[in-house]
Scaffold this active site. Structure first.
Site, PDB file in Angstrom:
ATOM      1  N   LYS A  15       2.123  -2.845  11.900  1.00 48.50           N
ATOM      2  CA  LYS A  15       1.665  -2.718  13.294  1.00 48.50           C
ATOM      3  C   LYS A  15       0.166  -2.422  13.348  1.00 48.50           C
ATOM      4  O   LYS A  15      -0.583  -3.065  14.074  1.00 48.50           O
ATOM      5  CB  LYS A  15       2.420  -1.580  14.023  1.00 48.50           C
ATOM      6  CG  LYS A  15       3.924  -1.719  14.035  1.00 48.50           C
ATOM      7  CD  LYS A  15       4.598  -0.570  14.763  1.00 48.50           C
ATOM      8  CE  LYS A  15       4.402   0.803  14.153  1.00 48.50           C
ATOM      9  NZ  LYS A  15       5.035   1.006  12.834  1.00 48.50           N
ATOM     10  N   ARG A  90       7.922   5.501  21.271  1.00 51.20           N
ATOM     11  CA  ARG A  90       8.622   5.760  20.032  1.00 51.20           C
ATOM     12  C   ARG A  90      10.067   6.212  20.263  1.00 51.20           C
ATOM     13  O   ARG A  90      10.832   6.318  19.334  1.00 51.20           O
ATOM     14  CB  ARG A  90       7.845   6.879  19.380  1.00 51.20           C
ATOM     15  CG  ARG A  90       7.824   7.030  17.913  1.00 51.20           C
ATOM     16  CD  ARG A  90       7.369   5.854  17.159  1.00 51.20           C
ATOM     17  NE  ARG A  90       7.058   6.234  15.818  1.00 51.20           N
ATOM     18  CZ  ARG A  90       5.822   6.248  15.337  1.00 51.20           C
ATOM     19  NH1 ARG A  90       4.807   5.858  16.062  1.00 51.20           N
ATOM     20  NH2 ARG A  90       5.627   6.613  14.102  1.00 51.20           N
ATOM     21  N   ARG A 129       0.622   2.445  -0.441  1.00 51.83           N
ATOM     22  CA  ARG A 129      -0.529   2.808   0.391  1.00 51.83           C
ATOM     23  C   ARG A 129      -1.037   4.226   0.115  1.00 51.83           C
ATOM     24  O   ARG A 129      -2.228   4.479   0.124  1.00 51.83           O
ATOM     25  CB  ARG A 129      -0.167   2.676   1.875  1.00 51.83           C
ATOM     26  CG  ARG A 129      -1.343   3.010   2.771  1.00 51.83           C
ATOM     27  CD  ARG A 129      -1.036   2.801   4.217  1.00 51.83           C
ATOM     28  NE  ARG A 129       0.068   3.643   4.647  1.00 51.83           N
ATOM     29  CZ  ARG A 129       0.567   3.634   5.873  1.00 51.83           C
ATOM     30  NH1 ARG A 129       0.077   2.825   6.773  1.00 51.83           N
ATOM     31  NH2 ARG A 129       1.556   4.435   6.186  1.00 51.83           N
ATOM     32  N   ARG A 131      -0.848   7.155   1.977  1.00 52.61           N
ATOM     33  CA  ARG A 131      -1.375   8.025   3.048  1.00 52.61           C
ATOM     34  C   ARG A 131      -0.699   9.382   2.885  1.00 52.61           C
ATOM     35  O   ARG A 131       0.280   9.496   2.145  1.00 52.61           O
ATOM     36  CB  ARG A 131      -1.008   7.383   4.404  1.00 52.61           C
ATOM     37  CG  ARG A 131      -1.812   7.902   5.569  1.00 52.61           C
ATOM     38  CD  ARG A 131      -1.561   7.071   6.818  1.00 52.61           C
ATOM     39  NE  ARG A 131      -0.256   7.341   7.404  1.00 52.61           N
ATOM     40  CZ  ARG A 131       0.298   6.596   8.359  1.00 52.61           C
ATOM     41  NH1 ARG A 131      -0.334   5.560   8.845  1.00 52.61           N
ATOM     42  NH2 ARG A 131       1.490   6.907   8.834  1.00 52.61           N
ATOM     43  N   ARG A 142      11.029   9.177   7.935  1.00 55.73           N
ATOM     44  CA  ARG A 142      10.421   8.357   9.004  1.00 55.73           C
ATOM     45  C   ARG A 142      11.319   7.176   9.335  1.00 55.73           C
ATOM     46  O   ARG A 142      11.460   6.800  10.502  1.00 55.73           O
ATOM     47  CB  ARG A 142       9.023   7.887   8.575  1.00 55.73           C
ATOM     48  CG  ARG A 142       7.966   8.974   8.779  1.00 55.73           C
ATOM     49  CD  ARG A 142       6.753   8.781   7.895  1.00 55.73           C
ATOM     50  NE  ARG A 142       6.031   7.555   8.124  1.00 55.73           N
ATOM     51  CZ  ARG A 142       5.204   7.003   7.220  1.00 55.73           C
ATOM     52  NH1 ARG A 142       4.999   7.601   6.062  1.00 55.73           N
ATOM     53  NH2 ARG A 142       4.586   5.891   7.499  1.00 55.73           N
TER      54      ARG A 142
HETATM   55  P1  AP5 Z   1       0.460  -0.670   8.465  1.00 57.80           P
HETATM   56  O1  AP5 Z   1      -0.239  -1.747   9.196  1.00 57.80           O
HETATM   57  O2  AP5 Z   1      -0.183   0.674   8.363  1.00 57.80           O
HETATM   58  O3  AP5 Z   1       1.934  -0.494   9.066  1.00 57.80           O
HETATM   59  P2  AP5 Z   1       2.388   0.300  10.350  1.00 57.80           P
HETATM   60  O4  AP5 Z   1       3.522  -0.467  10.936  1.00 57.80           O
HETATM   61  O5  AP5 Z   1       1.231   0.623  11.233  1.00 57.80           O
HETATM   62  O6  AP5 Z   1       2.970   1.592   9.599  1.00 57.80           O
HETATM   63  P3  AP5 Z   1       2.612   3.107   9.696  1.00 57.80           P
HETATM   64  O7  AP5 Z   1       3.157   3.727   8.428  1.00 57.80           O
HETATM   65  O8  AP5 Z   1       1.195   3.378   9.998  1.00 57.80           O
HETATM   66  O9  AP5 Z   1       3.519   3.440  10.893  1.00 57.80           O
HETATM   67  P4  AP5 Z   1       4.221   4.716  11.291  1.00 57.80           P
HETATM   68  O10 AP5 Z   1       4.961   4.231  12.463  1.00 57.80           O
HETATM   69  O11 AP5 Z   1       5.054   5.408  10.273  1.00 57.80           O
HETATM   70  O12 AP5 Z   1       2.992   5.700  11.455  1.00 57.80           O
HETATM   71  P5  AP5 Z   1       2.205   6.193  12.731  1.00 57.80           P
HETATM   72  O13 AP5 Z   1       0.807   6.318  12.312  1.00 57.80           O
HETATM   73  O14 AP5 Z   1       2.537   5.434  13.959  1.00 57.80           O
HETATM   74  O15 AP5 Z   1       0.839  -1.229   7.015  1.00 57.80           O
HETATM   75  C1  AP5 Z   1       1.465  -0.422   6.049  1.00 57.80           C
HETATM   76  C2  AP5 Z   1       1.029  -0.905   4.645  1.00 57.80           C
HETATM   77  O16 AP5 Z   1       1.540  -2.219   4.423  1.00 57.80           O
HETATM   78  C3  AP5 Z   1      -0.493  -0.992   4.472  1.00 57.80           C
HETATM   79  O17 AP5 Z   1      -0.827  -0.597   3.187  1.00 57.80           O
HETATM   80  C4  AP5 Z   1      -0.791  -2.471   4.694  1.00 57.80           C
HETATM   81  O18 AP5 Z   1      -1.928  -2.908   3.989  1.00 57.80           O
HETATM   82  C5  AP5 Z   1       0.473  -3.123   4.154  1.00 57.80           C
HETATM   83  N1  AP5 Z   1       0.790  -4.378   4.842  1.00 57.80           N
HETATM   84  C6  AP5 Z   1       0.707  -4.621   6.188  1.00 57.80           C
HETATM   85  N2  AP5 Z   1       1.092  -5.882   6.453  1.00 57.80           N
HETATM   86  C7  AP5 Z   1       1.437  -6.456   5.259  1.00 57.80           C
HETATM   87  C8  AP5 Z   1       1.915  -7.749   4.883  1.00 57.80           C
HETATM   88  N3  AP5 Z   1       2.120  -8.719   5.780  1.00 57.80           N
HETATM   89  N4  AP5 Z   1       2.186  -7.966   3.584  1.00 57.80           N
HETATM   90  C9  AP5 Z   1       1.988  -6.990   2.642  1.00 57.80           C
HETATM   91  N5  AP5 Z   1       1.516  -5.746   2.931  1.00 57.80           N
HETATM   92  C10 AP5 Z   1       1.250  -5.482   4.221  1.00 57.80           C
HETATM   93  O19 AP5 Z   1       2.848   7.653  12.932  1.00 57.80           O
HETATM   94  C11 AP5 Z   1       2.678   8.682  11.964  1.00 57.80           C
HETATM   95  C12 AP5 Z   1       3.318   9.957  12.483  1.00 57.80           C
HETATM   96  O20 AP5 Z   1       2.648  10.364  13.699  1.00 57.80           O
HETATM   97  C13 AP5 Z   1       4.796   9.850  12.880  1.00 57.80           C
HETATM   98  O21 AP5 Z   1       5.652  10.051  11.775  1.00 57.80           O
HETATM   99  C14 AP5 Z   1       4.916  10.963  13.929  1.00 57.80           C
HETATM  100  O22 AP5 Z   1       4.998  12.223  13.329  1.00 57.80           O
HETATM  101  C15 AP5 Z   1       3.571  10.876  14.657  1.00 57.80           C
HETATM  102  N6  AP5 Z   1       3.589   9.991  15.838  1.00 57.80           N
HETATM  103  C16 AP5 Z   1       2.851   8.857  16.015  1.00 57.80           C
HETATM  104  N7  AP5 Z   1       3.092   8.316  17.233  1.00 57.80           N
HETATM  105  C17 AP5 Z   1       4.009   9.132  17.824  1.00 57.80           C
HETATM  106  C18 AP5 Z   1       4.659   9.101  19.085  1.00 57.80           C
HETATM  107  N8  AP5 Z   1       4.442   8.117  19.985  1.00 57.80           N
HETATM  108  N9  AP5 Z   1       5.536  10.086  19.379  1.00 57.80           N
HETATM  109  C19 AP5 Z   1       5.772  11.085  18.498  1.00 57.80           C
HETATM  110  N10 AP5 Z   1       5.191  11.172  17.282  1.00 57.80           N
HETATM  111  C20 AP5 Z   1       4.311  10.201  16.944  1.00 57.80           C
END
Ligand code: AP5
Length: 185
Positions: A15, A90, A129, A131, A142
């Site tokens: 995403k 979410r 990755r 992080r 997650r």
């Molecule tokens: P990436 O693009 O980072 O994937 P993503 O879908 O954005 O995954 P995230 O891990 O960032 O999502 P998340 O939902 O867990 O975290 P968020 O920050 O929202 O890609 C991931 C990896 O894959 C990268 O290394 C990339 O290079 C690779 N990749 C991408 N596309 C590829 C492809 N086609 N082929 C191969 N490799 C590829 O949330 C984090 C935390 O914040 C949550 O756990 C929660 O505690 C909190 N939070 C955030 N939003 C909310 C909300 N709305 N409500 C409550 N808590 C929230």
């Protein structure tokens, strides 16, 4: 052209990666609640201090920390030509809040996109990755939270007939092309 896009999909679906690419192409802001929260944690703001434990454990932070933040962000001037929402909504209560907020603002989302990637691919991508929340226990939590709280959001938008599924288990370029096609259709 105005574009208001909502990106759904499990952790690691791509995403954030795709939202950054499309935000440049369409010249609209990429609004990631995860990025906003990580910045708040890094800056040790009051929001960051409240959110950190939840994020470290892979739990969602409480809605009350997120909803006002989204309301404020979507009323900034740079949203006039649209936005990409990444990581919000979410859970169903966030989706209902967003529905009401957009009605209040007299806006409708143009496209709700769900990036589909199998769990085993997600785990591999996230472990590579490294992080802060990309350790195996937190990734598994997650994913559990995603299946419990976020999959119902997919059902919420499917029932409204506004959701488009896109295969996220392809190369970066292929996924970008798939998203652009879904947005244009
Ligand atoms: P990436 O693009 O980072 O994937 P993503 O879908 O954005 O995954 P995230 O891990 O960032 O999502 P998340 O939902 O867990 O975290 P968020 O920050 O929202 O890609 C991931 C990896 O894959 C990268 O290394 C990339 O290079 C690779 N990749 C991408 N596309 C590829 C492809 N086609 N082929 C191969 N490799 C590829 O949330 C984090 C935390 O914040 C949550 O756990 C929660 O505690 C909190 N939070 C955030 N939003 C909310 C909300 N709305 N409500 C409550 N808590 C929230």
């Amino acid at each position: 052209m105005v574009k208001r896009l909502i990106f759904l999909g499990p952790p690691g679906a791509g995403k954030g990666t795709q939202a950054q690419i499309l935000a440049k192409i369409y010249q609209i802001p990429h609004i990631s609640t995860g990025d906003i929260l990580r910045q708040a944690v890094a800056e040790q703001t009051s929001l960051g201090q409240k959110a950190k434990d939840y994020m470290d454990k892979g739990e969602l932070v409480p809605d009350e920390l997120i909803l006002d933040l989204i309301r404020e962000r979507l009323s900034l001037a740079d949203t006039a030509n649209g936005w990409i929402l990444d990581g919000f909504p979410r859970n169903v209560s966030q989706a209902e809040f967003l529905d009401k907020l957009l009605t209040e603002l007299d806006l409708t989302p143009d496209c709700i996109l769900n990036l589909e990637v199998p769990d085993e691919v997600l785990i591999t991508r996230l472990l590579e990755r490294k992080r802060g929340d990309d350790n195996e226990a937190t990734i598994r939590r997650r994913l559990e939270v995603y299946h419990r709280d976020t999959v119902p959001v997919i059902d919420f938008y499917t029932q409204k007939g506004t959701l488009k599924a896109v295969d996220g288990n392809l190369t970066l370029e292929e996924v970008t092309a798939g998203l652009q096609k879904a947005i244009a259709d």
